[in-house]
Design a protein around this motif. Structure first.
Motif, PDB file in Angstrom:
ATOM      1  N   VAL A   1       0.838  -1.197   0.000  1.00  0.00           N
ATOM      2  CA  VAL A   1       0.000   0.000   0.000  1.00  0.00           C
ATOM      3  C   VAL A   1       0.875   1.250   0.000  1.00  0.00           C
ATOM      4  CG1 VAL A   1      -1.766   1.301   1.258  1.00  0.00           C
ATOM      5  CG2 VAL A   1      -1.882  -1.203   1.179  1.00  0.00           C
ATOM      6  N   ASP A   2       1.923   1.233   0.827  1.00  0.00           N
ATOM      7  CA  ASP A   2       2.847   2.375   0.894  1.00  0.00           C
ATOM      8  C   ASP A   2       3.391   2.729  -0.481  1.00  0.00           C
ATOM      9  OD1 ASP A   2       2.588   2.668   3.620  1.00  0.00           O
ATOM     10  OD2 ASP A   2       4.386   1.523   4.107  1.00  0.00           O
ATOM     11  N   LEU A   3       3.838   1.709  -1.202  1.00  0.00           N
ATOM     12  CA  LEU A   3       4.483   1.941  -2.493  1.00  0.00           C
ATOM     13  C   LEU A   3       3.514   2.470  -3.538  1.00  0.00           C
ATOM     14  CD1 LEU A   3       6.803  -1.215  -2.680  1.00  0.00           C
ATOM     15  CD2 LEU A   3       7.482   1.162  -2.247  1.00  0.00           C
ATOM     16  N   ARG A   4       2.229   2.136  -3.413  1.00  0.00           N
ATOM     17  CA  ARG A   4       1.255   2.592  -4.398  1.00  0.00           C
ATOM     18  C   ARG A   4       0.606   3.918  -4.026  1.00  0.00           C
ATOM     19  NH1 ARG A   4      -0.406  -0.925  -8.587  1.00  0.00           N
ATOM     20  NH2 ARG A   4      -1.633   0.903  -9.151  1.00  0.00           N
ATOM     21  N   LEU A   5       0.422   4.165  -2.729  1.00  0.00           N
ATOM     22  CA  LEU A   5      -0.353   5.339  -2.306  1.00  0.00           C
ATOM     23  C   LEU A   5       0.526   6.531  -1.932  1.00  0.00           C
ATOM     24  CD1 LEU A   5      -3.089   6.624  -1.543  1.00  0.00           C
ATOM     25  CD2 LEU A   5      -2.855   5.569   0.716  1.00  0.00           C
ATOM     26  N   VAL A   6       1.506   6.315  -1.048  1.00  0.00           N
ATOM     27  CA  VAL A   6       2.260   7.423  -0.464  1.00  0.00           C
ATOM     28  C   VAL A   6       3.064   8.225  -1.488  1.00  0.00           C
ATOM     29  CG1 VAL A   6       4.028   8.059   1.223  1.00  0.00           C
ATOM     30  CG2 VAL A   6       2.301   6.354   1.821  1.00  0.00           C
ATOM     31  N   PRO A   7       3.825   7.593  -2.397  1.00  0.00           N
ATOM     32  CA  PRO A   7       4.588   8.410  -3.358  1.00  0.00           C
ATOM     33  C   PRO A   7       3.700   9.302  -4.221  1.00  0.00           C
ATOM     34  CG  PRO A   7       5.389   6.151  -3.359  1.00  0.00           C
ATOM     35  CD  PRO A   7       4.137   6.155  -2.552  1.00  0.00           C
ATOM     36  N   MET A   8       2.537   8.785  -4.630  1.00  0.00           N
ATOM     37  CA  MET A   8       1.639   9.593  -5.458  1.00  0.00           C
ATOM     38  C   MET A   8       1.113  10.791  -4.677  1.00  0.00           C
ATOM     39  SD  MET A   8       0.625   9.483  -8.565  1.00  0.00           S
ATOM     40  CE  MET A   8      -0.467  10.467  -9.589  1.00  0.00           C
ATOM     41  N   LEU A   9       0.697  10.553  -3.431  1.00  0.00           N
ATOM     42  CA  LEU A   9       0.203  11.658  -2.604  1.00  0.00           C
ATOM     43  C   LEU A   9       1.325  12.657  -2.314  1.00  0.00           C
ATOM     44  CD1 LEU A   9      -2.120   9.867   0.004  1.00  0.00           C
ATOM     45  CD2 LEU A   9      -2.793  11.172  -2.030  1.00  0.00           C
ATOM     46  N   ALA A  10       2.541  12.145  -2.106  1.00  0.00           N
ATOM     47  CA  ALA A  10       3.675  13.035  -1.830  1.00  0.00           C
ATOM     48  C   ALA A  10       3.956  13.963  -3.007  1.00  0.00           C
ATOM     49  CB  ALA A  10       4.915  12.215  -1.490  1.00  0.00           C
ATOM     50  N   ILE A  11       3.943  13.402  -4.212  1.00  0.00           N
ATOM     51  CA  ILE A  11       4.196  14.218  -5.407  1.00  0.00           C
ATOM     52  C   ILE A  11       3.096  15.251  -5.592  1.00  0.00           C
ATOM     53  CG2 ILE A  11       4.339  14.139  -7.928  1.00  0.00           C
ATOM     54  CD1 ILE A  11       5.609  11.335  -7.595  1.00  0.00           C
ATOM     55  N   LEU A  12       1.844  14.827  -5.390  1.00  0.00           N
ATOM     56  CA  LEU A  12       0.716  15.747  -5.571  1.00  0.00           C
ATOM     57  C   LEU A  12       0.733  16.855  -4.524  1.00  0.00           C
ATOM     58  CD1 LEU A  12      -2.112  13.188  -6.402  1.00  0.00           C
ATOM     59  CD2 LEU A  12      -0.998  14.770  -7.982  1.00  0.00           C
ATOM     60  N   TYR A  13       1.063  16.493  -3.274  1.00  0.00           N
ATOM     61  CA  TYR A  13       1.086  17.518  -2.232  1.00  0.00           C
ATOM     62  C   TYR A  13       2.252  18.472  -2.442  1.00  0.00           C
ATOM     63  CZ  TYR A  13       0.133  19.650   2.261  1.00  0.00           C
ATOM     64  OH  TYR A  13      -0.194  20.558   3.245  1.00  0.00           O
ATOM     65  N   LEU A  14       3.377  17.931  -2.917  1.00  0.00           N
ATOM     66  CA  LEU A  14       4.518  18.785  -3.252  1.00  0.00           C
ATOM     67  C   LEU A  14       4.112  19.820  -4.293  1.00  0.00           C
ATOM     68  CD1 LEU A  14       7.559  19.537  -3.354  1.00  0.00           C
ATOM     69  CD2 LEU A  14       7.845  17.700  -5.038  1.00  0.00           C
ATOM     70  N   ILE A  15       3.435  19.374  -5.340  1.00  0.00           N
ATOM     71  CA  ILE A  15       3.066  20.296  -6.422  1.00  0.00           C
ATOM     72  C   ILE A  15       2.008  21.286  -5.950  1.00  0.00           C
ATOM     73  CG2 ILE A  15       1.155  19.099  -7.603  1.00  0.00           C
ATOM     74  CD1 ILE A  15       4.294  20.402  -9.351  1.00  0.00           C
ATOM     75  N   SER A  16       1.119  20.844  -5.041  1.00  0.00           N
ATOM     76  CA  SER A  16       0.099  21.779  -4.536  1.00  0.00           C
ATOM     77  C   SER A  16       0.742  22.891  -3.721  1.00  0.00           C
ATOM     78  CB  SER A  16      -0.948  21.034  -3.691  1.00  0.00           C
ATOM     79  OG  SER A  16      -0.458  20.719  -2.402  1.00  0.00           O
ATOM     80  N   GLN A  17       1.751  22.525  -2.917  1.00  0.00           N
ATOM     81  CA  GLN A  17       2.435  23.533  -2.119  1.00  0.00           C
ATOM     82  C   GLN A  17       3.281  24.455  -2.992  1.00  0.00           C
ATOM     83  OE1 GLN A  17       2.157  24.028   1.384  1.00  0.00           O
ATOM     84  NE2 GLN A  17       0.411  22.716   0.967  1.00  0.00           N
ATOM     85  N   LEU A  18       3.911  23.898  -4.014  1.00  0.00           N
ATOM     86  CA  LEU A  18       4.652  24.734  -4.954  1.00  0.00           C
ATOM     87  C   LEU A  18       3.732  25.762  -5.609  1.00  0.00           C
ATOM     88  CD1 LEU A  18       6.945  22.176  -6.858  1.00  0.00           C
ATOM     89  CD2 LEU A  18       7.716  24.081  -5.434  1.00  0.00           C
ATOM     90  N   ASP A  19       2.552  25.293  -6.003  1.00  0.00           N
ATOM     91  CA  ASP A  19       1.651  26.152  -6.767  1.00  0.00           C
ATOM     92  C   ASP A  19       1.030  27.264  -5.932  1.00  0.00           C
ATOM     93  OD1 ASP A  19       2.185  24.727  -9.021  1.00  0.00           O
ATOM     94  OD2 ASP A  19       0.361  23.519  -8.990  1.00  0.00           O
ATOM     95  N   ARG A  20       0.891  27.050  -4.634  1.00  0.00           N
ATOM     96  CA  ARG A  20       0.309  28.132  -3.825  1.00  0.00           C
ATOM     97  C   ARG A  20       1.377  29.060  -3.258  1.00  0.00           C
ATOM     98  NH1 ARG A  20      -2.356  24.687   1.024  1.00  0.00           N
ATOM     99  NH2 ARG A  20      -2.897  23.440  -0.808  1.00  0.00           N
TER     100      ARG A  20
END
Length: 502
Positions: free
Chosen positions: A41-60
């Motif tokens: 689950v970690d390998l499928r869920l966490v990296p995707m959420l990490a990348i998306l949250y990184l980009i959300s913080q970059l964008d704001r």
């Protein structure tokens, strides 16, 4: 699920409505097998959420980098117009978080969250073509609309897949990218700004254009790579693993209504239970303190560092990196310890103390961080970043661990996060250009938020200890004699069988 039986204690959680067959299967999974499943689950869920949250913080937050590259001058912003632009983002962001989490339960997360990411990526790209204050206001407003649902949705998704003792670390894995986004933002801005004049666009416009295009592409990838639920994961989980994860969801809620799995309508009873839970307001206040400090720092740190004497824009951008990297490392370390001991309060109060100490040092210099104060002042700012970023994972995990059933958890988490994000509005106005470089208001409020957050965490801890003691005074047999199974399930975290996580 098989036919329900008596209350069973599974993983130290009293569970209602679990059949003997299901209980036997759940307990037959060894610790090694559980770790293997969770690692998948970690390998499928966490990296995707990490990348998306990184980009959300970059964008704001990249607007802070764009500012020192000439955004304010080119758009002719005057007075506090820049602060107004920052604050406007949070109006829809706050108002739409709870409705968004309600909507999330009606759709597959990959479709719903993927749509949000794609839309805000398009809006971010549009930041690069605005020509005046009004245009910038419009795109910031729309950015808040589409970013509103991502973080509460991501936390809810993690709470769905993981047990309480595993939650804070997983949230920290993707939340630490909030700190790393500051580092990446500085590095990217320093590189992209060198494109000044390419295609007739200023360097700050290219910051928005390139990061917006990257976000849009990631949003499209969500439809294919973001995981939804165990029942929809047959491509990478075996039938036995799916059954275990579904039972785990059942177990951590202490049971559930038979109709809850399919009924996704808005539940006004659960909404009322959230609004009348006074502890959630303390949880939200801790998040408000951190949001104010975090956004105040993100929007202003390049300007603060520039005022310390690093007058070259590129050097000022790059000097933000160590502070954010330290914050990211601190976030994972504190979250790991929080899950290791399954104890939230110390790993919220200790980082808040770091914030208090850091800003006390800055205030001791009377806000003047240049000259001989540059070294100690910069260290104090690094210390505040090490305190800011560990709090959110532990605080949101603490709230999620103490809310049940699933409907109440979804609404309650979004409520806490949206109330906490009011701090974003405060953070937008804390650091005023007219107070540069001393920033008395910003540094003073940050110090006050750090100290009051410590007190709020201690009060919450004492209230949960007291509540657990009161619940333990009544024997389980007596509780089951007074309430039916459905009544206990409806009570959720208010049930006398539900023990609060400290």
């Amino acid at each position: 699920m098989g036919k329900s039986a008596q209350v069973r204690v599974i993983d130290n959680i009293p569970v209602l409505g679990l059949s003997e067959e299901d209980a036997a299967f759940y307990n037959s999974i060894t610790e090694k097998q559980r770790k293997t499943i969770i690692r998948k689950v970690d390998l499928r869920l966490v990296p995707m959420l990490a990348i998306l949250y990184l980009i959300s913080q970059l964008d704001r937050a990249n607007i802070g980098n764009a500012k020192i590259e000439g955004l304010s001058e080119d758009l002719h912003l005057v007075g506090n117009q820049y602060n107004v632009v920052l604050a406007l983002f949070f109006i829809p962001y706050i108002l739409l978080e709870v409705p968004s989490n309600v909507l999330l339960r009606k759709f597959r997360p990959s479709v719903y969250l993927g749509s949000l990411v794609t839309l805000w990526g398009i809006i971010m790209t549009m930041h690069g073509v605005v020509n005046n204050f009004g245009g910038l206001l419009a795109v910031r407003l729309l950015l808040g609309v589409f970013e509103a649902g991502f973080y509460p949705g991501a936390v809810y998704l993690c709470a769905f897949w993981y047990m309480p003792k595993e939650l804070a670390t997983r949230i920290a894995y993707f939340y630490c990218t909030s700190a790393l986004s500051g580092a990446f933002s500085g590095l990217l801005a320093a590189a992209i700004a060198l494109m000044d004049g390419v295609g007739g666009y200023e360097g700050w416009r290219w910051i928005f254009l390139l990061e917006g295009i990257a976000t849009t592409l990631l949003g499209v990838l969500c439809f294919f790579f973001l995981v939804d639920s165990p029942s929809l994961s047959s491509g990478w989980l075996s039938p036995g693993e799916i059954r275990f994860l579904e039972l785990q969801t059942f177990v951590k809620q202490g049971g559930r209504f038979s109709e809850q799995h399919s009924d996704k309508r808005f539940n006004w009873y659960e909404f009322k239970m959230v609004l009348t839970n006074w502890r959630l307001y303390l949880q939200a206040y801790i998040l408000l303190c951190i949001s104010a400090c975090s956004y105040g720092t993100k929007f202003t740190l390049p300007s603060i560092i520039k005022a310390m004497g690093f007058t070259n824009n590129t050097i000022a951008q790059l000097m933000t990196v160590p502070a954010y990297v330290a914050g990211g490392i601190s976030s994972i370390l504190f979250a790991y310890l929080s899950d290791r001991f399954l104890w939230r309060m110390p790993f919220i109060a200790a980082p808040m103390l770091l914030i208090t100490i850091g800003y006390a040092v800055v205030m001791g210099f009377n806000g003047k961080l240049g000259g001989s104060h540059t070294g100690p002042g910069y260290f104090a700012l690094v210390l505040t970043c090490m305190g800011i970023y560990p709090v959110h994972p532990s605080a949101t995990s603490w709230a999620a661990n103490n809310l049940a059933p699933a409907n109440r958890r979804a609404i309650g988490l979004a409520f806490c996060i949206c109330m906490g994000n009011i701090g974003g509005i405060i953070g937008s106005f804390m650091y005023l250009d007219k107070e540069a470089p001393t920033y008395h208001t910003g540094f003073g409020l940050s110090l006050a938020f750090g100290a009051s957050g410590v007190l709020a965490a201690l009060l919450l801890e004492l209230s949960y200890i007291w509540a657990n003691k009161q619940k333990s005074k009544i024997p389980e047999e007596e509780v089951r004699a007074q309430f039916s199974e459905d009544e206990l399930l409806k009570l959720g975290d208010k049930s006398l069988l539900f023990k609060y996580t400290l």
